[in-house]
Write a protein that holds these residues in place. Structure first.
Motif, PDB file in Angstrom:
ATOM      1  N   ALA A 110       0.962  -1.050   0.053  1.00  0.00           N
ATOM      2  CA  ALA A 110      -0.022   0.039  -0.026  1.00  0.00           C
ATOM      3  C   ALA A 110       0.860   1.333  -0.014  1.00  0.00           C
ATOM      4  O   ALA A 110       1.784   1.321   0.836  1.00  0.00           O
ATOM      5  CB  ALA A 110      -0.869   0.155   1.171  1.00  0.00           C
ATOM      6  N   VAL A 111       0.848   1.952  -1.000  1.00  0.00           N
ATOM      7  CA  VAL A 111       1.934   3.013  -1.145  1.00  0.00           C
ATOM      8  C   VAL A 111       1.105   4.438  -1.449  1.00  0.00           C
ATOM      9  O   VAL A 111       0.125   4.476  -2.250  1.00  0.00           O
ATOM     10  CB  VAL A 111       2.687   2.892  -2.476  1.00  0.00           C
ATOM     11  CG1 VAL A 111       3.627   3.897  -2.725  1.00  0.00           C
ATOM     12  CG2 VAL A 111       3.340   1.435  -2.506  1.00  0.00           C
ATOM     13  N   LEU A 112       1.392   5.266  -0.802  1.00  0.00           N
ATOM     14  CA  LEU A 112       0.859   6.447  -0.535  1.00  0.00           C
ATOM     15  C   LEU A 112       1.565   7.656  -1.387  1.00  0.00           C
ATOM     16  O   LEU A 112       2.809   7.597  -1.042  1.00  0.00           O
ATOM     17  CB  LEU A 112       0.366   7.090   0.750  1.00  0.00           C
ATOM     18  CG  LEU A 112      -0.422   6.139   1.682  1.00  0.00           C
ATOM     19  CD1 LEU A 112      -0.450   6.822   2.994  1.00  0.00           C
ATOM     20  CD2 LEU A 112      -1.715   6.019   0.833  1.00  0.00           C
ATOM     21  N   GLU A 113       1.197   8.697  -1.984  1.00  0.00           N
ATOM     22  CA  GLU A 113       1.927   9.582  -2.335  1.00  0.00           C
ATOM     23  C   GLU A 113       1.380  11.159  -1.856  1.00  0.00           C
ATOM     24  O   GLU A 113       0.062  11.300  -2.027  1.00  0.00           O
ATOM     25  CB  GLU A 113       1.857   9.630  -3.985  1.00  0.00           C
ATOM     26  CG  GLU A 113       2.951   9.101  -4.789  1.00  0.00           C
ATOM     27  CD  GLU A 113       2.746   9.074  -6.330  1.00  0.00           C
ATOM     28  OE1 GLU A 113       2.938  10.374  -6.799  1.00  0.00           O
ATOM     29  OE2 GLU A 113       2.281   8.264  -6.804  1.00  0.00           O
ATOM     30  N   THR A 114       2.231  11.750  -1.232  1.00  0.00           N
ATOM     31  CA  THR A 114       1.510  13.239  -0.882  1.00  0.00           C
ATOM     32  C   THR A 114       2.027  14.133  -2.033  1.00  0.00           C
ATOM     33  O   THR A 114       2.755  14.068  -2.749  1.00  0.00           O
ATOM     34  CB  THR A 114       2.708  13.579   0.451  1.00  0.00           C
ATOM     35  OG1 THR A 114       4.167  13.676   0.090  1.00  0.00           O
ATOM     36  CG2 THR A 114       2.523  12.664   1.388  1.00  0.00           C
ATOM     37  N   ALA A 115       1.054  15.171  -1.720  1.00  0.00           N
ATOM     38  CA  ALA A 115       0.927  16.169  -2.750  1.00  0.00           C
ATOM     39  C   ALA A 115       2.096  17.292  -2.564  1.00  0.00           C
ATOM     40  O   ALA A 115       2.480  17.470  -1.646  1.00  0.00           O
ATOM     41  CB  ALA A 115      -0.451  16.888  -2.890  1.00  0.00           C
ATOM     42  N   ASN A 116       2.514  17.818  -3.880  1.00  0.00           N
ATOM     43  CA  ASN A 116       3.560  18.999  -3.622  1.00  0.00           C
ATOM     44  C   ASN A 116       2.733  20.195  -3.339  1.00  0.00           C
ATOM     45  O   ASN A 116       2.565  21.030  -4.400  1.00  0.00           O
ATOM     46  CB  ASN A 116       4.489  18.913  -5.052  1.00  0.00           C
ATOM     47  CG  ASN A 116       5.615  19.755  -4.976  1.00  0.00           C
ATOM     48  OD1 ASN A 116       6.009  20.101  -3.564  1.00  0.00           O
ATOM     49  ND2 ASN A 116       6.315  19.917  -5.940  1.00  0.00           N
ATOM     50  N   ASP A 117       2.350  20.445  -2.352  1.00  0.00           N
ATOM     51  CA  ASP A 117       1.489  21.548  -2.201  1.00  0.00           C
ATOM     52  C   ASP A 117       1.631  22.060  -0.688  1.00  0.00           C
ATOM     53  O   ASP A 117       1.620  21.105   0.333  1.00  0.00           O
ATOM     54  CB  ASP A 117      -0.098  20.986  -2.191  1.00  0.00           C
ATOM     55  CG  ASP A 117      -1.220  21.941  -1.901  1.00  0.00           C
ATOM     56  OD1 ASP A 117      -0.751  23.092  -1.128  1.00  0.00           O
ATOM     57  OD2 ASP A 117      -2.299  21.640  -2.228  1.00  0.00           O
ATOM     58  N   PRO A 118       1.922  23.114  -0.236  1.00  0.00           N
ATOM     59  CA  PRO A 118       2.400  23.587   1.026  1.00  0.00           C
ATOM     60  C   PRO A 118       1.204  23.386   1.732  1.00  0.00           C
ATOM     61  O   PRO A 118       1.315  23.295   3.296  1.00  0.00           O
ATOM     62  CB  PRO A 118       2.548  25.274   0.893  1.00  0.00           C
ATOM     63  CG  PRO A 118       2.007  25.674  -0.547  1.00  0.00           C
ATOM     64  CD  PRO A 118       2.206  24.482  -1.251  1.00  0.00           C
TER      65      PRO A 118
END
Ligand SMILES: Cc1ncc(COP(=O)(O)O)c(C=O)c1O
Length: 402
Positions: free
Chosen positions: A300-308
């Motif tokens: 289960a792989v999550l990706e975080t957004a490039n957003d402050p």
């Protein structure tokens, strides 16, 4: 208890959501009675290694399961990749991703080859024909694709590119036992594929691995290389190694194969919870593996957004670990940033790899994750993503000592 205030988070002094640690790499153990039965057989026969009956049985079952002519069991996947490189008589440079487990690349170096890093596709996290093509040069002999998270590594386009360029294509399928590329089982792609049966994999021999191929001559060569003397099928090869699988490993892997369907079913049910719950998370998305053939749902792989305003990846990892959810920055920092490659690779531009190394997180999936635990993990992530700016700021403030 569902967290409703920042102070309830363990990183800010609250009680962890889970009393027991939940690792990402979980071990599927067989029932004790089955283990005992298998191991008493080994003791009765007094045959512990060197191509024993259990290894032969495992090879035949893997070949049947994957629909491939040859399965050649090995000590582990790293040795299997080294043996493949030798059996394929590779020379010079081999194109490989840096967004992978270090063993993929180290195997090439141990086989006397020069890894050349190519970037990966942002959607699949794997090499693609487009990312590989610019790196092909006069010294390239092969492309080693990785079916990362069990997703097929652009096999059709990469095969066409390799055919046009006279290159060998082979795959690291460590994550991909039981996965398919549309109707075709992984194990049948490229010239050879290498699987891992490490303790945390969906098929576990505690340690172990296997090469698969549909090429009789290559199989003969690989079988010869894995054994440092002439006791098995002889092919005309030079250097050999001890890559043999023991009977104990084969016993574990056979038991694991018996449990494959139920383990996958369990993984799938937990993954479905993560998928449904992730619809409510802002700034974090779950990589979805469904819809491209069969899959083992091992990761289960999550990706975080490039957003402050989104939760920062490292903050999320710290926060989850505080709750005893042992999330991992998998893979970080990218093999090109690790020794010995960081010293030798020189300036190198892998923008997608670099971004993924900064934004991916692996969360627990496997036998210890029950439906209740999965919902508990989702509750924490939901709270973290819903309060991301405040959490990011407070941690930054605490770190700077203000
Ligand atoms: C993508 C990948 N390749 C290779 C390996 C090495 O496998 P082994 O531990 O069986 O040598 C791993 C191990 O986790 C892996 O994740």
């Amino acid at each position: 208890m569902i967290k409703t205030t920042l102070e309830q988070l363990a990183i800010f002094g609250g009680k962890p959501a889970f009393e027991e640690e939940l690792p990402v790499g979980q071990v599927n153990l067989p029932p004790w009675e089955d283990f005992e039965r298998m191991f008493s057989g080994i003791f009765e026969r007094g045959y512990y290694t060197n191509h024993g009956p259990l290894v032969a049985r495992l090879e035949s079952r893997i070949a049947d399961t994957l629909g491939v002519r040859h399965a050649i069991c090995m000590t582990n996947c790293t040795i299997a990749l080294m043996v493949a490189a030798r059996a394929l008589e590779l020379r010079g440079e081999v194109i490989v991703p840096a967004f992978t487990f270090p063993g993929t690349v180290q195997a090439l170096t141990w086989a006397g080859l020069e890894p050349v890093f190519a970037d990966v596709d942002p959607h699949t996290h794997t090499l693609s024909a487009a990312t590989v093509a610019p790196h092909i040069g006069p010294r390239t002999s092969a492309v080693l694709g990785v079916h990362l998270w069990g997703q097929p590594c652009d096999p059709d386009q990469l095969q066409s590119l390799c055919d046009e360029s006279g290159l060998v294509l082979f795959f690291d399928a460590a994550h991909a036992f039981g996965c398919s590329h549309r109707e075709r089982m992984i194990g049948n792609l490229g010239k050879m594929e290498a699987f891992s049966f490490h303790a945390t994999k969906i098929i576990s021999g505690a340690e172990g691995g296997c090469l698969t191929t549909n090429d009789d001559e290559l199989a003969k060569r690989a079988r010869t290389i894995r054994n440092f003397h002439n006791a098995e099928t002889f092919a005309n090869v030079g250097l050999r190694i001890n890559g043999k699988m023991s009977e104990a490993q084969a016993a574990m892997a056979l038991l694991s194969l018996d449990q494959y369907d139920s383990n996958c079913k369990h993984n799938r049910s937990i993954f479905d919870i993560y998928r449904a719950r992730s619809q409510d998370w802002s700034g974090v998305r779950l990589r979805d593996f469904s819809g491209h053939g069969t899959h083992n749902f091992q990761y289960a792989v999550l990706e975080t957004a490039n957003d402050p305003d989104a939760i920062e990846r490292d903050v999320l990892v710290e926060l989850l670990r505080g709750e005893n959810i042992l999330a991992r920055r998998y893979f970080y920092p990218g093999v090109h940033r690790l020794s010995p490659y960081v010293e030798s690779a020189g300036p190198i531009s892998l923008p997608v790899t670099e971004a993924l190394c900064e934004h991916t997180v692996q969360i627990p999936l496997g036998p210890c994750v029950t439906e209740r635990i999965a919902h508990g993990i989702c509750d924490v992530i939901e709270f973290a993503t819903g309060n991301a700016p405040t959490i990011n700021q407070r941690l930054a403030r605490e770190r700077s000592g203000d």
